[in-house]
Design a protein around this motif. Structure first.
Motif, PDB file in Angstrom:
ATOM      1  N   GLU A  53       0.840  -1.198   0.000  1.00  0.00           N
ATOM      2  CA  GLU A  53       0.000   0.000   0.000  1.00  0.00           C
ATOM      3  C   GLU A  53       0.876   1.250   0.000  1.00  0.00           C
ATOM      4  N   HIS A  54       0.946   1.913  -1.157  1.00  0.00           N
ATOM      5  CA  HIS A  54       1.642   3.205  -1.316  1.00  0.00           C
ATOM      6  C   HIS A  54       3.087   3.141  -0.814  1.00  0.00           C
ATOM      7  N   SER A  95       7.053   3.432  -0.971  1.00  0.00           N
ATOM      8  CA  SER A  95       8.130   4.200  -1.606  1.00  0.00           C
ATOM      9  C   SER A  95       9.450   3.868  -0.914  1.00  0.00           C
ATOM     10  N   ASN A 124       5.506   5.246  -4.653  1.00  0.00           N
ATOM     11  CA  ASN A 124       4.068   5.128  -4.389  1.00  0.00           C
ATOM     12  C   ASN A 124       3.451   3.894  -5.061  1.00  0.00           C
ATOM     13  N   SER A 184       1.430   0.514  -5.260  1.00  0.00           N
ATOM     14  CA  SER A 184       0.374  -0.263  -4.615  1.00  0.00           C
ATOM     15  C   SER A 184       0.117  -1.510  -5.446  1.00  0.00           C
ATOM     16  N   GLY A 231       4.628   3.897   3.307  1.00  0.00           N
ATOM     17  CA  GLY A 231       3.691   2.834   2.990  1.00  0.00           C
ATOM     18  C   GLY A 231       3.834   1.608   3.879  1.00  0.00           C
TER      19      GLY A 231
END
Length: 358
Positions: free
Chosen positions: A11-12, A14, A31, A33, A68
């Protein structure tokens, strides 16, 4: 035999590194996902430096995301060390212990878990049979071929019964012929065991042959996610189309639009196309035409001039100029077909349903 498998969810995510040349920060993964379903074989594909290996290492726990969260099943695992995650890695270099024989290499993870001698022996012998190395348990790893060493590495990862199996370009040290054999074996074993597999490669044919789903990355960003068929026939952009297989790009204008269909002008040729919801009428667009989707003829859609005509056995390889655009074609089974020579004028012919508009 392994029966459990779990999904992976990013999830997101980086990952930020400092560029040693400039001293500035850059995002190796930006970012991202991703949802990977249990039991699926998913490949992270892209050129060197695209972020695929960094993503795999974050799932394994060898790197920590700067932003994330990563989930194994429903459990967040960012703070877990690699040995606490229910995953196992097959490395590019095999990472076998040269002073151990095959049996002890495969048994290593089980001994750390302090299983009984009887249980270790049964599990190791069962997994060696699965990877077709039965009878070789007493050999030293330097007595094995590259393919056999890769099987040992695979057995060592599988024997601890992880929920997710991770592959870091595991076939890159093998010759081309053995790579084809081993990728088929890896896929067969993964399907028989039912384990979730995440595989990193820059080899598009490897990704196509192995995967239920391909995740294409470019400069740290996910460019497209889909089945091999989706990505090949419906690439999201020119980068994906050019990276997966070979593609011709013909530039035109969407002159009319009604519903999801429209008319594209390429030079003087008007062509009806579908699936153009994302393109405004009157705007420029790009037609993706695969080399195997077109043929040459004495009449057709796009006039051209032949600049390369080369017999390749199973196909005739053509390069033609359509105006100022070079177009590559593969005319399969050319034995009884007219062969156009360099300098001849011809027409590129194709079925509009075999093109894709981006």
């Amino acid at each position: 035999m392994i029966t459990k498998s779990k999904g992976i969810r990013l999830e997101h995510i980086s990952k930020i590194y400092e560029d040693p040349k400039t001293g500035k920060d850059f995002k190796a993964v930006d970012n991202a996902s991703i949802i990977i379903e249990p039991g699926k074989f998913v490949t992270l594909l892209g050129p060197s430096g695209c972020g695929k290996t960094t993503t795999l290492r974050m799932i394994a726990g060898f790197e920590s995301p700067d932003e994330g969260e990563i989930y194994l099943g429903d459990d967040p695992i960012n703070k877990l060390t690699p040995n606490k995650r229910d995953t196992a890695m097959v490395f590019q270099s095999y990472a076998l212990f040269p002073h151990y024989n095959v049996f002890d290499n495969v048994a290593y993870g089980l001994k750390i878990r302090q299983l009984s001698h009887e249980e270790i022996r049964k599990k190791v012998m069962d997994i060696l049979e699965l990877v077709e190395l039965q009878g070789m348990e007493g050999r030293m790893t330097n007595q094995l071929s590259g393919g056999q060493q890769q099987r040992v590495a695979l057995a060592r990862a599988l024997v601890v019964e992880p929920s997710v199996l991770l592959f870091d370009e595991p076939l890159s040290n093998l010759d081309a012929k053995l790579r084809v054999v081993m990728r088929t074996e890896i896929r067969n074993i993964q399907q028989r065991v039912g384990i979730t597999a995440i595989y990193v490669t820059h080899d598009q044919s490897e990704a196509m042959a192995l995967s239920d789903q391909i995740i294409i990355m470019n400069k740290g960003v996910i460019a497209q996610v889909g089945t091999p068929e989706d990505i090949y026939y419906h690439p999201a952009d020119e980068f994906v189309a050019d990276f997966i297989g070979e593609a011709n790009f013909l530039h035109g204008t969407l002159t009319q639009k009604e519903g999801g269909s429209g008319m594209v002008m390429i030079g003087d040729y008007a062509m009806k196309v579908d699936q153009v919801d994302h393109i405004p009428a009157g705007s420029r667009c790009t037609v993706v035409l695969r080399p195997e989707s077109a043929t040459l003829g004495t009449e057709g859609q796009l006039p051209c001039k032949v600049v390369v005509s080369c017999f390749m056995g199973s196909y005739q390889n053509y390069h033609v100029m359509v105006g100022d655009t070079l177009v590559k074609l593969m005319e399969y089974n050319p034995k009884h077909k007219h062969i156009f020579k360099v300098g001849e004028n011809a027409f590129v012919r194709f079925n509009p349903c075999d093109i894709h508009i981006i």
